[in-house]
Design an enzyme around this catalytic site. Structure first.
Site, mmCIF file in Angstrom:
data_model
loop_
_atom_site.group_PDB
_atom_site.id
_atom_site.type_symbol
_atom_site.label_atom_id
_atom_site.label_comp_id
_atom_site.label_asym_id
_atom_site.label_seq_id
_atom_site.Cartn_x
_atom_site.Cartn_y
_atom_site.Cartn_z
ATOM 1 C CG PHE A 33 20.618 -28.141 0.055
ATOM 2 C CD1 PHE A 33 21.893 -27.685 -0.258
ATOM 3 C CD2 PHE A 33 20.495 -29.368 0.713
ATOM 4 C CE1 PHE A 33 23.028 -28.445 0.053
ATOM 5 C CE2 PHE A 33 21.617 -30.124 1.024
ATOM 6 C CZ PHE A 33 22.884 -29.660 0.698
ATOM 7 C CG ASN A 35 19.639 -18.344 -0.909
ATOM 8 O OD1 ASN A 35 19.364 -18.320 -2.113
ATOM 9 N ND2 ASN A 35 20.322 -17.372 -0.316
ATOM 10 C CB SER A 124 24.974 -8.289 8.961
ATOM 11 O OG SER A 124 24.896 -7.177 8.103
ATOM 12 C CB THR A 126 22.721 -4.695 8.421
ATOM 13 O OG1 THR A 126 21.585 -3.915 8.120
ATOM 14 C CG2 THR A 126 22.286 -5.982 9.072
ATOM 15 C CE1 TYR A 148 20.202 -10.909 7.430
ATOM 16 C CE2 TYR A 148 21.022 -8.690 7.038
ATOM 17 C CZ TYR A 148 21.253 -10.040 7.184
ATOM 18 O OH TYR A 148 22.530 -10.524 7.083
ATOM 19 C CE LYS A 152 22.335 -12.861 9.979
ATOM 20 N NZ LYS A 152 22.923 -14.197 10.157
ATOM 21 C CG LEU A 199 27.043 -2.750 -6.817
ATOM 22 C CD1 LEU A 199 26.095 -2.041 -7.774
ATOM 23 C CD2 LEU A 199 27.980 -1.749 -6.140
ATOM 24 N NE ARG A 289 18.985 -1.143 -1.967
ATOM 25 C CZ ARG A 289 19.914 -2.078 -2.085
ATOM 26 N NH1 ARG A 289 19.724 -3.124 -2.882
ATOM 27 N NH2 ARG A 289 21.055 -1.986 -1.425
ATOM 28 N N GLY A 291 15.654 2.699 2.625
ATOM 29 C CA GLY A 291 16.436 2.092 3.700
ATOM 30 C C GLY A 291 17.941 2.173 3.503
ATOM 31 C CG ASP A 292 20.339 1.530 -0.130
ATOM 32 O OD1 ASP A 292 20.271 0.466 0.528
ATOM 33 O OD2 ASP A 292 20.544 1.561 -1.363
HETATM 34 N N1 UFG Z 1 23.176 -0.688 -5.459
HETATM 35 C C1 UFG Z 1 22.827 -0.148 -6.682
HETATM 36 N N2 UFG Z 1 22.167 -0.942 -7.586
HETATM 37 C C2 UFG Z 1 21.861 -2.243 -7.321
HETATM 38 C C3 UFG Z 1 22.236 -2.798 -6.067
HETATM 39 C C4 UFG Z 1 22.882 -1.977 -5.156
HETATM 40 O O1 UFG Z 1 23.093 1.031 -6.954
HETATM 41 O O2 UFG Z 1 21.259 -2.912 -8.176
HETATM 42 C C5 UFG Z 1 23.922 0.151 -4.495
HETATM 43 C C6 UFG Z 1 23.203 0.352 -3.157
HETATM 44 O O3 UFG Z 1 22.312 1.438 -3.222
HETATM 45 C C7 UFG Z 1 24.389 0.559 -2.220
HETATM 46 C C8 UFG Z 1 25.485 -0.302 -2.820
HETATM 47 O O4 UFG Z 1 25.117 -0.514 -4.178
HETATM 48 O O5 UFG Z 1 24.808 1.898 -2.257
HETATM 49 C C9 UFG Z 1 25.630 -1.651 -2.140
HETATM 50 O O6 UFG Z 1 24.360 -2.289 -2.115
HETATM 51 P P1 UFG Z 1 24.205 -3.847 -1.733
HETATM 52 O O7 UFG Z 1 22.768 -4.183 -1.880
HETATM 53 O O8 UFG Z 1 25.182 -4.652 -2.501
HETATM 54 O O9 UFG Z 1 24.677 -3.904 -0.225
HETATM 55 P P2 UFG Z 1 24.099 -3.195 1.088
HETATM 56 O O10 UFG Z 1 25.219 -2.405 1.668
HETATM 57 O O11 UFG Z 1 22.841 -2.487 0.833
HETATM 58 O O12 UFG Z 1 23.745 -4.424 2.005
HETATM 59 C C10 UFG Z 1 24.646 -5.501 2.199
HETATM 60 C C11 UFG Z 1 23.842 -6.768 2.425
HETATM 61 C C12 UFG Z 1 23.107 -6.704 3.717
HETATM 62 C C13 UFG Z 1 24.045 -6.388 4.819
HETATM 63 C C14 UFG Z 1 24.861 -5.160 4.538
HETATM 64 C C15 UFG Z 1 25.891 -5.027 5.608
HETATM 65 O O13 UFG Z 1 22.921 -6.957 1.377
HETATM 66 O O14 UFG Z 1 22.524 -7.956 3.986
HETATM 67 O O15 UFG Z 1 25.492 -5.259 3.267
HETATM 68 O O16 UFG Z 1 26.720 -4.001 5.445
HETATM 69 F F1 UFG Z 1 23.345 -6.204 5.935
#
Ligand code: UFG
Length: 336
Positions: A33, A35, A124, A126, A148, A152, A199, A289, A291-292
């Site tokens: 618990f 998260n 994942s 990732t 992370y 994994k 997102l 962001r 690392g994206d």
């Molecule tokens: N984004 C925004 N604003 C936000 C949040 C996200 O514009 O507030 C954008 C990000 O830049 C990205 C997209 O929305 O282009 C998706 O972002 P997420 O954070 O929802 O998802 P990620 O693809 O970055 O990462 C997710 C999980 C990771 C996992 C990955 C696997 O968070 O744990 O998918 O594909 F590893």
């Protein structure tokens, strides 16, 4: 089958419990618990009209985990328990290695002497890192970029080597793409603590009035509208993939991408959510962001061919179910 579900009270865990029970399996949840909340299991139990048995235990507590395994004698394990925030993993690497890597080793130790012959692992996409080509297939090289992602990938390798040394067992690695959506009942769903990293929950919190506006992280990517493209998958489809994995090959290690194969941009997601919720989502474009990557999507044909699994729910259902959950539970599980 008796199925130990580590991290079973979480977002993906609770949705998977519903599918597991519908398929006739007998789960026991182990969750710290850290998260998640017990209320999620109460509600899941209401949906399947039975009490979900659980033990409060952190996967790092080896002796306690061993006692639970010895008592329950699982025939299979679905291993969800882990930390999952990319940004946080860079700040707290030791915790991520401890929970995600040591936790997996503890689990294997705890399973010794039990009937468990099958492990399904929550991994994942990732682990692939920067795409060399898209869509990713399972043969795409792995180059995990964050702490992370590294944890994994390490856990995948540990499980693969364990399976090699125990040829009568089966390991199924599921590499999730971007899980979103909620159960159709709106009783269970994603309930991030604090400011959402992802997102979809962020959009949902804007829609329900918990946040003023969404920040869109970059509109200068090499994608059709300049915003990031991802392969979003409905959590109920993802849940079914775990049940399919339990019924898969009797021995060996198999790796599957679990996505839809379709990519949507951030602006696509905003537009679809506005349509589902009948409101507008204020947003502002901001910088990228760290690392994206620009885009990622799955080649999910292996799961279709070998597991007989494919995603069935589309973007409209992902957005509508997220909205129904968020509207009925504006503060998540804390509302009760
Ligand atoms: N984004 C925004 N604003 C936000 C949040 C996200 O514009 O507030 C954008 C990000 O830049 C990205 C997209 O929305 O282009 C998706 O972002 P997420 O954070 O929802 O998802 P990620 O693809 O970055 O990462 C997710 C999980 C990771 C996992 C990955 C696997 O968070 O744990 O998918 O594909 F590893």
């Amino acid at each position: 089958m008796r199925v130990l579900v580590t991290g079973g009270a979480g977002y993906i865990g609770t949705h998977t419990l519903i599918e597991l029970i519908a398929a006739g399996h007998e789960p026991l949840v182990v969750d710290s618990f850290a998260n998640s909340v017990p209320e999620a299991l109460v509600r899941t139990g209401e949906l399947v009209q039975r009490t979900i048995p659980f033990a409060e235990c952190d996967v790092r507590e080896r002796a306690a985990l061993r006692a639970i395994c010895a008592d329950f004698n699982p025939e299979a394990v679905i291993h969800f328990a882990g930390l999952k925030a990319v940004g946080e993993s860079e700040e707290r690497p030791r915790d991520y290695y401890d929970v995600n890597v040591s936790g997996t080793l503890n689990l294997l130790a705890a399973l010794e002497g039990t009937a468990c012959k099958r492990i399904v692992f929550s991994s994942s996409a990732t682990v692939y890192g920067v795409p060399q080509y898209l869509p990713y297939d399972e043969a795409h090289p792995c180059a995990p970029a964050s702490v992370y992602a590294k944890t994994k990938h390490m856990a995948e390798n540990i499980l693969t080597d364990w399976q090699c040394a125990n040829p009568q067992t089966a390991v199924t690695v599921l590499r999730y793409f971007n899980p979103v959506g909620a159960h159709g009942s709106a009783r269970i769903g994603e309930d991030p603590q604090g400011i959402p990293n992802n997102l979809m929950p962020f959009i949902a919190q804007v829609a329900v009035g918990r946040r003023d506006r969404l920040m869109v992280f970059g509109d200068d990517y090499d994608t059709p509208d300049g915003t990031g493209v991802r392969d979003y998958i409905h959590v109920s489809d993802l849940a079914r993939a775990h049940v399919a994995a339990l019924g898969a090959a009797q021995t060996g290690t198999e790796v599957f991408n679990i996505g839809t194969g379709t990519g949507y941009s951030v602006l696509d997601m905003i537009g679809a959510f506005e349509k589902a919720a009948g409101c507008s989502i204020p947003y502002r474009i901001t910088g990228r962001r760290a690392g994206d990557i620009a885009a990622m999507q799955a080649d999910a044909s292996r799961a279709a061919d070998l597991l007989g699994w494919r995603a069935e729910l589309g973007l409209a259902q992902m957005c509508a179910s997220t909205w129904h959950w968020q509207r009925a539970n504006p503060q998540g599980y804390n509302g009760e």
